[in-house]
Design an enzyme around this catalytic site. Sequence first.
Site, PDB file in Angstrom:
ATOM      1  N   GLY A  54     -41.355 -10.885 -11.515  1.00  0.00           N
ATOM      2  CA  GLY A  54     -40.012 -11.451 -11.599  1.00  0.00           C
ATOM      3  C   GLY A  54     -40.112 -12.946 -11.409  1.00  0.00           C
ATOM      4  O   GLY A  54     -41.115 -13.438 -10.884  1.00  0.00           O
ATOM      5  N   CYS A  81     -47.515  -8.849  -9.259  1.00  0.00           N
ATOM      6  CA  CYS A  81     -47.064 -10.237  -9.124  1.00  0.00           C
ATOM      7  C   CYS A  81     -45.893 -10.335  -8.125  1.00  0.00           C
ATOM      8  O   CYS A  81     -46.084 -10.095  -6.947  1.00  0.00           O
ATOM      9  CB  CYS A  81     -46.733 -10.812 -10.501  1.00  0.00           C
ATOM     10  SG  CYS A  81     -46.633 -12.606 -10.485  1.00  0.00           S
ATOM     11  N   TYR A  82     -44.670 -10.614  -8.609  1.00  0.00           N
ATOM     12  CA  TYR A  82     -43.536 -10.656  -7.678  1.00  0.00           C
ATOM     13  C   TYR A  82     -43.427  -9.331  -6.921  1.00  0.00           C
ATOM     14  O   TYR A  82     -43.118  -9.298  -5.725  1.00  0.00           O
ATOM     15  CB  TYR A  82     -42.235 -10.928  -8.441  1.00  0.00           C
ATOM     16  CG  TYR A  82     -40.999 -10.935  -7.568  1.00  0.00           C
ATOM     17  CD1 TYR A  82     -40.638 -12.076  -6.872  1.00  0.00           C
ATOM     18  CD2 TYR A  82     -40.208  -9.791  -7.423  1.00  0.00           C
ATOM     19  CE1 TYR A  82     -39.513 -12.083  -6.055  1.00  0.00           C
ATOM     20  CE2 TYR A  82     -39.086  -9.785  -6.607  1.00  0.00           C
ATOM     21  CZ  TYR A  82     -38.745 -10.938  -5.929  1.00  0.00           C
ATOM     22  OH  TYR A  82     -37.646 -10.950  -5.116  1.00  0.00           O
ATOM     23  N   HIS A 168     -51.784  -9.744 -13.491  1.00  0.00           N
ATOM     24  CA  HIS A 168     -51.043  -8.857 -14.410  1.00  0.00           C
ATOM     25  C   HIS A 168     -51.990  -7.893 -15.116  1.00  0.00           C
ATOM     26  O   HIS A 168     -52.563  -8.238 -16.150  1.00  0.00           O
ATOM     27  CB  HIS A 168     -50.276  -9.699 -15.437  1.00  0.00           C
ATOM     28  CG  HIS A 168     -49.104 -10.398 -14.855  1.00  0.00           C
ATOM     29  ND1 HIS A 168     -47.848  -9.843 -14.794  1.00  0.00           N
ATOM     30  CD2 HIS A 168     -49.007 -11.610 -14.263  1.00  0.00           C
ATOM     31  CE1 HIS A 168     -47.019 -10.674 -14.199  1.00  0.00           C
ATOM     32  NE2 HIS A 168     -47.693 -11.763 -13.860  1.00  0.00           N
ATOM     33  N   GLU A 170     -51.227  -5.463 -16.938  1.00  0.00           N
ATOM     34  CA  GLU A 170     -50.669  -5.001 -18.216  1.00  0.00           C
ATOM     35  C   GLU A 170     -50.988  -5.933 -19.380  1.00  0.00           C
ATOM     36  O   GLU A 170     -50.813  -5.571 -20.546  1.00  0.00           O
ATOM     37  CB  GLU A 170     -49.140  -4.833 -18.077  1.00  0.00           C
ATOM     38  CG  GLU A 170     -48.316  -6.121 -17.987  1.00  0.00           C
ATOM     39  CD  GLU A 170     -48.283  -6.750 -16.588  1.00  0.00           C
ATOM     40  OE1 GLU A 170     -49.161  -6.426 -15.771  1.00  0.00           O
ATOM     41  OE2 GLU A 170     -47.398  -7.591 -16.336  1.00  0.00           O
ATOM     42  N   ASP A 226     -36.989   3.531 -37.884  1.00  0.00           N
ATOM     43  CA  ASP A 226     -36.334   4.360 -36.871  1.00  0.00           C
ATOM     44  C   ASP A 226     -35.487   5.476 -37.489  1.00  0.00           C
ATOM     45  O   ASP A 226     -35.609   6.645 -37.111  1.00  0.00           O
ATOM     46  CB  ASP A 226     -35.462   3.499 -35.942  1.00  0.00           C
ATOM     47  CG  ASP A 226     -36.268   2.382 -35.300  1.00  0.00           C
ATOM     48  OD1 ASP A 226     -37.508   2.487 -35.278  1.00  0.00           O
ATOM     49  OD2 ASP A 226     -35.668   1.397 -34.834  1.00  0.00           O
ATOM     50  N   LYS A 366     -41.419   1.609 -30.053  1.00  0.00           N
ATOM     51  CA  LYS A 366     -41.650   1.544 -31.506  1.00  0.00           C
ATOM     52  C   LYS A 366     -43.001   2.154 -31.909  1.00  0.00           C
ATOM     53  O   LYS A 366     -43.088   2.871 -32.904  1.00  0.00           O
ATOM     54  CB  LYS A 366     -41.610   0.072 -31.941  1.00  0.00           C
ATOM     55  CG  LYS A 366     -41.482  -0.124 -33.421  1.00  0.00           C
ATOM     56  CD  LYS A 366     -40.039   0.006 -33.803  1.00  0.00           C
ATOM     57  CE  LYS A 366     -39.754  -0.325 -35.221  1.00  0.00           C
ATOM     58  NZ  LYS A 366     -38.318  -0.398 -35.462  1.00  0.00           N
TER      59      LYS A 366
END
Length: 510
Positions: A54, A81-82, A168, A170, A226, A366
């Site tokens: 954040g 992180c945050y 991070h 990710e 979609d 997606k």
Amino acid sequence: MQKILVLDFGGQYNQLIARRVREQHIYAEIKPYNIITVEEIKAAGYRGVIFTGGPNSVYDPASPHYDPAILDAGIPILGICYGCQLIASMAGGRVASAEDSSEYGKIELHTTENRLFTDVPATSVCWMSHRDYIPEAPKGFTAIASTDRCPVAAMCDESRRIYGVQFHPEVTHTVCGKQILHNFLYDVCGCDGDWQMDSFIEDTVRELRSQIGDQGVVLGLSGGVDSSVAAALLSKAVGKQLTCVFVDQGLMRKDEGDYVERTFNHLFDMNFIRVNCRDEFLEKLRGLTDPEDKRNVIGTEFYNVFWNKIRESFGSGFFAQGTIYPDRIESGKGDASKIKTHHNQVGIPKDIHFAGVIEPLKDLFKDEVRAVGEKLGLPHDLVWRQPFPGPGLGVRVIGEVTAARVRILQEADAILRDEMDKCGYADQMSQFFAVLPGVKTVGVMGDERTYSELVAIRAVTTDDFMTADWAKIPYDILGRVSNRIINEVDQVNRVVYDITSKPPGTVEWE
Ligand code: XMP
């Protein structure tokens, strides 16, 4: 199904975290920190909780905080992180800010032996983006990784299965990020990877059958990824009980309307209704040059044609749409009660009453929608179709939209796509297309002076379409495209290449 909660504190990577978890075959959902309580988290049966990053400082009283009872809820936690700093602060530890402790970019990470770091080398590269830092692990916690500037780059309280990482995992720049997440999900949380697209299809088909029963269901098909995947899924579930309405406003790419019709008529069991209304749309667009006026007219006309067709041809039953997960995600940054509106979600006129709204892809990202599409047998080029604006070529024919100008653009665009496919460059770009700017220029052809249309080529690379780079297409490919457009498309005598990034430009020209 086992699931992980991504508790969103406003970080820019919250969706990425959830996608990374799902890539490891574990279902993850994102919720803003301010809409879910510890009791609700416990009741929902999450296997683990990930606190996102954040933009705030935890020692700022106005920053997002969370009920410290979560630390004793018996659920494994990973703070990023945050999220890591928040855990430190909730556990009574200190978070500080110091100019020489901030880190940004690829940083060397030193890890100690810990179950979070199984199969992670003692030294590797991670991605850091922080100003605040944790000077020492709070009571009950142990520092388990460090960097040159950061004494607590990771920490844990093994007994409560609570972990925090300042970096991070990710982000792909964190070389062992995938392994670290895997260790947390499989070892610490005890997940076993039951989120698979095959079982998603089976479960969804079963649920759709039981929900729809013997009623009808209608879906607006745009030919985009979609709605196409939603149609394929519904067709598998209820076959001819499904009616797809495809409004062809004449503003699609060359032969695209026929392609969509052929695909759905031949490959799937359903009622397919194509509404050809090119002339009506062109009539409404006559004389209009302002981009917003054009968008409004196309949007309104589409709405009217679509719903009139449904009034005329559909008895009763359900309404389906291809809403996907990112369309629905709210962010922990703002007011949680504010629901995002999106072009995938269509307003239903008051006089039309459905038994309910069905959104079979509402929980998918997606890439998962594409995986489902491929498994259901949709053609590769439809599943990997580039984004295409709702108003179609109406916003790529700059200025007034006429049948002749749409045709010129369709021909030029088809040549561009053909050349990109042939040279294998198509897959390397996020989006490319031709634009008809409405500029005429002087040229010579043979002995004749010409005064004809200019065509612009637009091609971009991007991760998220919020920012984009113009694609560095090799000159010889651009040269071939230009030659062919000028030789093969009547009334075009010049081709230019758009070298504007976003920002300051946008991807589309209108
Ligand atoms: P811009 O031009 O805003 O485009 O940089 C970003 C992405 O959005 C697509 N786009 C649209 N999609 N309706 C849509 O469904 C629209 O009105 C629209 N305008 C832009 C664009 O093609 C690009 O992928």
